[in-house]
Design an enzyme around this catalytic site. Structure first.
Site, PDB file in Angstrom:
ATOM      1  N   ARG A 177       0.803  -1.224   0.000  1.00 45.33           N
ATOM      2  CA  ARG A 177       0.000   0.000   0.000  1.00 45.33           C
ATOM      3  C   ARG A 177       0.841   1.283   0.000  1.00 45.33           C
ATOM      4  O   ARG A 177       0.456   2.297   0.581  1.00 45.33           O
ATOM      5  CB  ARG A 177      -0.988   0.007   1.179  1.00 45.33           C
ATOM      6  CG  ARG A 177      -1.951  -1.189   1.198  1.00 45.33           C
ATOM      7  CD  ARG A 177      -2.790  -1.271  -0.069  1.00 45.33           C
ATOM      8  NE  ARG A 177      -3.593  -2.500  -0.085  1.00 45.33           N
ATOM      9  CZ  ARG A 177      -3.260  -3.603  -0.768  1.00 45.33           C
ATOM     10  NH1 ARG A 177      -2.139  -3.636  -1.487  1.00 45.33           N
ATOM     11  NH2 ARG A 177      -4.033  -4.661  -0.749  1.00 45.33           N
ATOM     12  N   SER A 227     -11.557  -1.272   2.134  1.00 45.19           N
ATOM     13  CA  SER A 227     -10.991  -1.609   3.444  1.00 45.19           C
ATOM     14  C   SER A 227     -10.540  -0.334   4.147  1.00 45.19           C
ATOM     15  O   SER A 227      -9.739   0.423   3.607  1.00 45.19           O
ATOM     16  CB  SER A 227      -9.793  -2.550   3.283  1.00 45.19           C
ATOM     17  OG  SER A 227     -10.188  -3.756   2.685  1.00 45.19           O
ATOM     18  N   GLU A 297      -6.134   2.728   6.048  1.00 46.90           N
ATOM     19  CA  GLU A 297      -5.829   2.594   4.625  1.00 46.90           C
ATOM     20  C   GLU A 297      -6.574   3.694   3.871  1.00 46.90           C
ATOM     21  O   GLU A 297      -6.079   4.232   2.890  1.00 46.90           O
ATOM     22  CB  GLU A 297      -6.246   1.217   4.108  1.00 46.90           C
ATOM     23  CG  GLU A 297      -5.863   0.976   2.664  1.00 46.90           C
ATOM     24  CD  GLU A 297      -6.025  -0.476   2.234  1.00 46.90           C
ATOM     25  OE1 GLU A 297      -6.610  -0.683   1.152  1.00 46.90           O
ATOM     26  OE2 GLU A 297      -5.572  -1.376   2.952  1.00 46.90           O
TER      27      GLU A 297
END
Length: 304
Positions: A177, A227, A297
């Site tokens: 990420r 998410s 996130e």
């Protein structure tokens, strides 16, 4: 910020149909949440993107670059800046053998279907990720065992000097990420994907299987931002949240999804404050019960 003068400058650059004053950000995020941006522009070419940044720098106006807002929570007071939205206006695709050259505004699902029709395999994982190629390369998006670093060959970016530079896979430093694009604040413009020849029926079958998995396990029918938390080492965020008995827990119009505890959904005109309060509550409960820190996130932006 002299909004009116800036508005006129951007209209001269790209036409008034691509420039918006006091634009509600809830119209530009998958959460359907967010106060107004002072100015939002939707460039169509690399040169318009470059000049948009130049206009902001010359006028000392802060700017924020976004894709289609699928990983974004905009605070209720909105954004005191120019938002440069690189999305459906910037979505050309070229096929050169097993390589696919794509502008970064195209949606991953749209691109995945085009790639499948060209009988190229390796990009099936991206079909249901609700974002643009630009957002995906910037955060090395992934799902179901695949991620962008598996298929990217190189990426053209706009750096802080206004130069367009080519970054190789190694130079992109794609990790869980994150990427050099995110760390340096570059703007992704064009991505080259390296794929393999495949059979359409097999590629389509994989995509269809993943679609079934997503639709049965994720609340894609409700406004959300995917998410909410990164995966903590050795754990799954959704499982930790569920084990705190938080599935279905609500604050205001925001709710921990009853389908997947790793998602927060907007079920009743939620405010950004509702979502942020729910995030804080989840983090507190998980920390107290399991001594595990959950990190966002989803990207939170806007005036506090």
């Amino acid at each position: 910020m002299d909004k009116e003068n800036l508005y006129q400058e951007f209209v001269a650059l790209m036409g008034e149909e691509h420039v918006f004053l006091e634009e509600p950000m809830k119209k530009h995020t998958s959460f359907k949440i967010g106060g107004p941006a002072d100015l939002l522009v939707m460039p169509r070419t690399v040169e318009e993107i470059r000049q948009s940044v130049e206009i902001c720098k010359k006028s000392k106006t802060p700017y924020f670059v976004m894709g289609n807002g699928s990983n974004l929570l905009v605070r209720d007071k909105g954004m005191r800046c120019v938002v440069i939205k690189i999305a459906e206006n910037f979505n050309e695709v070229r096929f050169e053998g097993n390589h696919v050259i794509v502008q970064t505004g195209i949606l991953l699902s749209t691109l995945s279907n085009q790639i499948a029709r060209a009988c190229l395999k390796g990009f099936e994982f991206a079909n249901g990720i609700p974002g643009t190629v630009g957002g995906a390369i910037t955060m090395n998006a992934g799902a179901y065992g695949g991620e962008m670093k598996d298929v990217v060959k190189s990426c053209k970016v706009l750096n802080h000097q206004g130069e367009i530079i080519d970054l190789s896979l190694e130079e992109l430093e794609l990790d869980y990420r994150t990427s050099i694009i995110q760390e340096k604040g570059y703007i992704a413009l064009e991505v080259v994907l390296a794929l393999q020849e495949g059979k359409y029926e097999e590629i389509r079958s994989i995509i269809d299987d993943l679609t079934v998995k997503r639709t049965t396990k994720q609340p894609l029918h409700l406004p959300c931002a995917g998410s909410v938390f990164k995966r903590p080492p050795g754990y799954f965020a959704g499982k930790l949240i569920q084990d705190c008995n938080l599935k279905g827990f609500k604050i205001g119009g925001a709710q921990v999804s009853e389908l997947h505890s790793g998602f927060i959904v907007n079920i009743d005109n939620a405010s950004a404050a509702d979502v942020l309060n729910l995030i804080a509550h989840i983090q507190k409960q998980v920390k107290e019960k399991f001594d595990v820190g959950l990190h966002n996130e989803v990207r939170v932006v806007g005036e506090v």
